[in-house]
Motif scaffolding. Structure first.
Motif, short mmCIF file in Angstrom:
data_model
loop_
_atom_site.label_atom_id
_atom_site.label_comp_id
_atom_site.label_asym_id
_atom_site.label_seq_id
_atom_site.Cartn_x
_atom_site.Cartn_y
_atom_site.Cartn_z
N ASP A 155 25.73 33.26 -10.14
CA ASP A 155 25.58 33.87 -11.47
C ASP A 155 26.58 33.26 -12.46
OD1 ASP A 155 23.63 35.48 -10.36
OD2 ASP A 155 24.88 37.29 -10.30
N TRP A 156 27.82 33.10 -12.01
CA TRP A 156 28.87 32.53 -12.87
C TRP A 156 28.52 31.09 -13.26
CZ3 TRP A 156 32.15 28.45 -11.29
CH2 TRP A 156 33.19 28.15 -12.17
N ALA A 157 28.11 30.28 -12.29
CA ALA A 157 27.78 28.88 -12.58
C ALA A 157 26.60 28.79 -13.55
CB ALA A 157 27.48 28.13 -11.29
N ASP A 158 25.60 29.64 -13.38
CA ASP A 158 24.47 29.65 -14.30
C ASP A 158 24.92 30.00 -15.72
OD1 ASP A 158 22.70 28.99 -12.28
OD2 ASP A 158 21.96 31.04 -12.01
N ARG A 159 25.87 30.90 -15.81
CA ARG A 159 26.35 31.37 -17.12
C ARG A 159 27.21 30.33 -17.83
NH1 ARG A 159 28.16 35.65 -15.15
NH2 ARG A 159 30.37 35.18 -15.09
N VAL A 160 28.09 29.63 -17.09
CA VAL A 160 29.03 28.72 -17.73
C VAL A 160 28.54 27.27 -17.81
CG1 VAL A 160 30.98 30.18 -17.05
CG2 VAL A 160 30.41 28.17 -15.66
N ALA A 161 27.56 26.90 -17.01
CA ALA A 161 27.11 25.50 -16.96
C ALA A 161 26.71 24.94 -18.31
CB ALA A 161 25.98 25.35 -15.95
N PRO A 162 25.97 25.69 -19.16
CA PRO A 162 25.60 25.08 -20.45
C PRO A 162 26.80 24.68 -21.31
CG PRO A 162 24.23 27.00 -20.00
CD PRO A 162 25.31 26.98 -18.95
N GLN A 163 27.84 25.52 -21.33
CA GLN A 163 29.03 25.17 -22.11
C GLN A 163 29.79 24.01 -21.48
OE1 GLN A 163 28.19 28.24 -21.13
NE2 GLN A 163 28.51 29.72 -22.77
N VAL A 164 29.88 24.02 -20.17
CA VAL A 164 30.59 22.94 -19.47
C VAL A 164 29.87 21.62 -19.70
CG1 VAL A 164 31.21 22.04 -17.19
CG2 VAL A 164 31.61 24.45 -17.74
N THR A 165 28.57 21.62 -19.56
CA THR A 165 27.78 20.40 -19.76
C THR A 165 27.92 19.90 -21.19
OG1 THR A 165 26.23 21.09 -18.06
CG2 THR A 165 25.48 19.39 -19.56
N ALA A 166 27.88 20.80 -22.15
CA ALA A 166 28.00 20.39 -23.56
C ALA A 166 29.33 19.71 -23.83
CB ALA A 166 27.82 21.61 -24.47
N VAL A 167 30.39 20.21 -23.24
CA VAL A 167 31.72 19.65 -23.49
C VAL A 167 32.01 18.46 -22.59
CG1 VAL A 167 34.18 20.16 -23.47
CG2 VAL A 167 32.58 21.86 -24.31
N ALA A 168 31.67 18.56 -21.32
CA ALA A 168 32.00 17.49 -20.36
C ALA A 168 31.19 16.23 -20.62
CB ALA A 168 31.78 17.97 -18.93
N GLY A 169 30.10 16.36 -21.37
CA GLY A 169 29.29 15.19 -21.69
C GLY A 169 29.92 14.30 -22.73
N GLU A 170 30.98 14.79 -23.39
CA GLU A 170 31.66 13.99 -24.41
C GLU A 170 32.49 12.90 -23.75
OE1 GLU A 170 31.19 14.43 -27.73
OE2 GLU A 170 29.69 15.84 -27.05
N PRO A 171 32.74 11.80 -24.47
CA PRO A 171 33.58 10.75 -23.89
C PRO A 171 34.96 11.29 -23.52
CG PRO A 171 32.54 10.00 -25.92
CD PRO A 171 32.25 11.47 -25.79
N HIS A 172 35.48 10.82 -22.43
CA HIS A 172 36.77 11.25 -21.91
C HIS A 172 37.86 10.39 -22.53
CE1 HIS A 172 39.57 12.67 -18.80
NE2 HIS A 172 38.68 13.61 -18.60
N PRO A 173 38.81 11.00 -23.25
CA PRO A 173 39.87 10.21 -23.86
C PRO A 173 40.81 9.63 -22.82
CG PRO A 173 40.35 12.52 -24.14
CD PRO A 173 38.98 12.42 -23.49
N GLY A 174 41.64 8.68 -23.22
CA GLY A 174 42.62 8.11 -22.31
C GLY A 174 43.57 9.17 -21.78
N ARG A 175 44.10 8.96 -20.63
CA ARG A 175 44.98 9.92 -19.98
C ARG A 175 46.43 9.63 -20.29
NH1 ARG A 175 42.74 14.31 -19.55
NH2 ARG A 175 40.89 14.32 -18.33
N LEU A 176 47.21 10.70 -20.29
CA LEU A 176 48.64 10.59 -20.54
C LEU A 176 49.44 10.55 -19.26
CD1 LEU A 176 48.85 13.20 -23.43
CD2 LEU A 176 48.68 10.73 -23.60
N VAL A 177 48.78 10.77 -18.12
CA VAL A 177 49.51 10.79 -16.85
C VAL A 177 49.38 9.45 -16.19
CG1 VAL A 177 49.59 11.82 -14.57
CG2 VAL A 177 49.21 13.25 -16.54
#
Length: 177
Positions: A155-177
């Motif tokens: 239930d939780w994954a079904d609820r949060v997946a649309p927001q996660v997919t919308a954000v995680a689909g963006e290009p990943h910036p360079g890392r500071l670590v």
């Protein structure tokens, strides 16, 4: 870069927090199209290395794995109405902004419903301070709900997946670590 990483902040190995974190990362990974098992950073295994004076390759690898995640499920049991000191010690090693571009999902396992706000009042702000995007409410999981974990996490994954997919689909910036 790992698509989905579970960060487990329980000082005890084999804990309910570990079970919930890995199961949450797996459920979400399947829901967003990443069927591979998630990477797991289990702080119970590296805890002693966090408090040594010199650098630790074990800790550095764990920090890189957490900071390099596209989606980071951050799990802790509730201790004294907040997350564990072990999780704090680990996250304190990350420089400011190290989680920029990472979608973080806070999860706390608790014994009583009165601690349910800890996930939003304590863990979420820490992740935001490190630059993570936290697009959904955190998951407050009661220990008594562990027998229903599969249903709850589906239930939780079904609820949060649309927001996660919308954000995680963006290009990943360079890392500071």
């Amino acid at each position: 870069m790992s698509p989905v990483v579970a960060l487990v902040g329980n000082p005890r190995g084999g804990s309910r927090t570990h079970l919930a974190a890995v199961a949450a990362a797996e459920a979400l990974g399947r829901r967003i199209g990443h069927d591979a098992p998630p990477e797991v950073v289990d702080l119970s295994a590296i805890g002693p290395h966090l408090f040594t004076a010199g650098p630790s390759p074990t800790v550095e690898v764990a920090l890189e794995l957490a900071a390099g995640a596209r989606v980071l499920v951050v799990a802790s049991p509730t201790y004294k109405a907040t997350y564990t000191g072990l999780l704090k010690a680990f996250l304190d090693r990350l420089p400011g902004g190290a989680l920029a571009g990472t979608v973080a999902l806070p999860l706390m396992v608790m014994g009583a419903p009165r601690h349910a706000l800890a996930v939003e009042l304590h863990l979420r702000p820490l992740l935001v301070e490190l630059g993570a995007f936290v697009p959904t409410p955190g998951l407050a999981l009661l220990e008594a709900e562990i027998p229903e974990l599969d249903r709850i996490l589906t239930d939780w994954a079904d609820r949060v997946a649309p927001q996660v997919t919308a954000v995680a689909g963006e290009p990943h910036p360079g890392r500071l670590v």
